[in-house]
Motif scaffolding. Structure first.
Motif, short mmCIF file in Angstrom:
data_model
loop_
_atom_site.label_atom_id
_atom_site.label_comp_id
_atom_site.label_asym_id
_atom_site.label_seq_id
_atom_site.Cartn_x
_atom_site.Cartn_y
_atom_site.Cartn_z
N ASP A 1 35.83 44.67 66.26
CA ASP A 1 34.71 43.89 66.79
C ASP A 1 34.09 42.99 65.72
N ARG B 1 38.92 41.22 70.91
CA ARG B 1 37.94 41.92 71.73
C ARG B 1 38.58 42.57 72.95
N MET C 1 26.56 41.80 68.32
CA MET C 1 27.43 40.90 69.08
C MET C 1 26.61 39.86 69.83
N ARG D 1 34.31 41.29 77.54
CA ARG D 1 35.63 41.89 77.46
C ARG D 1 36.37 41.80 78.79
#
Lengths: 122, 140, 198
Positions: A13, A65, B1, B55
């Motif tokens: 990540d 990802r 993120m 994702r």
């Protein structure tokens, strides 16, 4: 195993984040270049190199990802298309620019775009 | 993120806006082709960032399609913009280039009010090859 | 390009079988598009590829080449490294305030005007050093390159040297021994210095 699954996930990540940031930065720089550079051909440079690598980095980040082989296969295909088509497109556009006189040739120093230029044989 | 995604999306969207400005400014069709290329690329980038965030893989075929369409677009534009009269491939003499530059200056002042790319396209086509051969492709 | 003679296309069964690499590539693209490797996909891809070859025939590529893995890896590795360097270079040029690049057009005579190598070299040189192919002549092997900033690229000589080195890497990776000897490129294994290339 060097690391357990959770650590691996974290590492990929973080790597993905780095790739995505670098890719987005390059795309942004391509935009700046496309707007700022003074001539058609200079803009073409901005749109080919940073843009292609930027897109590739973004796609690498994406594949880090999602981690599924079918997605990676398709993304590899996109990268291959980009690598093949971007230079061809850039070449076609800049050649069209030259042939239709849209390129200001006085700015080119030196400009060896002469049909009877013999210097290159040296 | 989340921070990464926000920063990245901001950068890519800025690139798209810059590409739009370039498309609007021109000055030639080829600059617009180039801007369109960049716009498509930033669109692909934005979709990729979104897919990376949640994702998901189902938007990836869009990326494949878009990356191909962007190429076809710029090739088609440069083919039309470069439609050449006879003597194809010849490097033009300075006089011809100068005459063309004058002609396109006239065109530009006439269209100086900043029309959209689509509205200006047929005029530039006609101006380039001095005929109606390639302009037709745009209107049909 | 009306200047070049139009080469005949092949529509016979043997002609299509002879183009099996193209069929393999098309089938591979099909499999990649579907994203999973199954017999159904492979067979459907191969059938579609044959259909494409029949409906849209292309002239056969007249290249006598030989694939060499080592030099190919050198080419690919250098390409990736150069792509990263060139991209960030152009990116920072774009971001540098009050900077106006000094563009130029440089003509380079490639050693081998063969279609395949000319194409590969031209495509790679558009992406890699600070150059952009404006015009390429098949018959003479002349490539006209636009460089974004001539001083940055080391002047005319620098551009030529870069492109010729790139061509050398391409030839080492793909060309047959005859072509290498003909173009005065030493066999892989023996290294040349840059001066010799320029």
């Amino acid at each position: 195993m060097l690391f357990d699954a959770g650590t691996w996930s974290l590492i990929t990540d973080v790597l993905a984040a780095v790739f995505i940031l670098a890719g987005a930065f390059l795309t942004f720089a391509a935009g700046i270049g496309a707007l700022r550079f003074p001539s058609l051909l200079a803009r073409m440079h901005a749109v080919t190199k940073p843009q292609v690598l930027g897109l590739i980095l973004l796609l690498i980040g994406l594949s880090l990802r999602v981690r599924s082989w079918s997605a990676v296969a398709m993304l590899a295909l996109v990268v291959a298309f980009q690598l093949l088509t971007a230079p061809v497109g850039a070449h076609l556009v800049s050649r069209a620019g030259f042939r239709t006189g849209k390129v200001d040739e006085s700015e080119l120093q030196p400009n060896q775009m002469e049909p009877d230029d013999d210097e290159h044989t040296a | 993120m989340v921070v990464v995604v926000i920063v990245a999306v901001t950068l890519v969207v800025t690139a798209a806006v810059l590409a739009l400005i370039r498309i609007e400014k021109g000055p030639s069709m080829l600059d617009r082709a180039l801007g369109l290329d960049l716009l498509t690329a930033s669109l692909v980038g934005a979709i990729a960032i979104e897919a990376a965030w949640v994702r998901r893989t189902e938007t990836i075929p869009i990326l494949v399609a878009l990356s191909l369409v962007g190429f076809v677009g710029s090739v088609a534009l440069s083919r039309f913009a470069a439609r050449e009269p006879e003597g194809e491939g010849r490097v033009r003499s300075p006089e011809e280039v100068a005459a063309q530059a004058r002609a396109s200056d006239v065109m530009r002042t006439e269209h100086g009010h900043g029309g959209t790319a689509a509205a200006e396209a047929p005029d530039e086509q006609d101006e380039q090859d001095g005929g109606r051969t390639s302009g037709r492709g745009w209107r049909s | 390009m009306s200047l070049h003679p139009r080469r005949r296309t092949v529509r016979t069964v043997r002609g299509i079988v002879a183009q099996w690499p193209a069929i393999a590539v098309l089938a591979a693209i099909w499999v990649l598009l579907w994203g999973d490797l199954s017999w159904a996909n492979v067979i459907a891809g191969a059938l579609l590829a044959v259909l494409i070859m029949v409906v849209f025939p292309l002239p056969p590529v007249a290249a006598q080449g030989r694939f060499r893995l080592g030099p190919f890896l050198v080419l690919a590795g250098r390409f990736v490294a150069d792509l990263v360097v060139a991209s960030f270079h152009v990116a920072f040029m774009a971001l540098r305030p009050r900077y106006v690049p000094r563009g130029a057009v440089v003509v380079v005579q490639l050693r081998n005007p063969d279609d395949v190598f000319l194409t590969i070299t031209a495509v790679l040189s558009t992406l890699v050093p600070g150059s952009l192919v404006v015009e390429a002549q098949r018959r003479t092997g002349l490539v006209y390159l636009h460089v974004l900033d001539i001083e940055d690229s080391g002047g005319v000589e620098g551009v030529r040297r870069n492109v010729l080195q790139l061509e050398e890497r391409v030839l080492r990776a793909f060309a047959s021994d005859d072509v290498l000897a003909q173009c005065d490129v030493p066999q892989p294994g023996g290294r040349t210095s840059n001066e010799e290339v320029a």
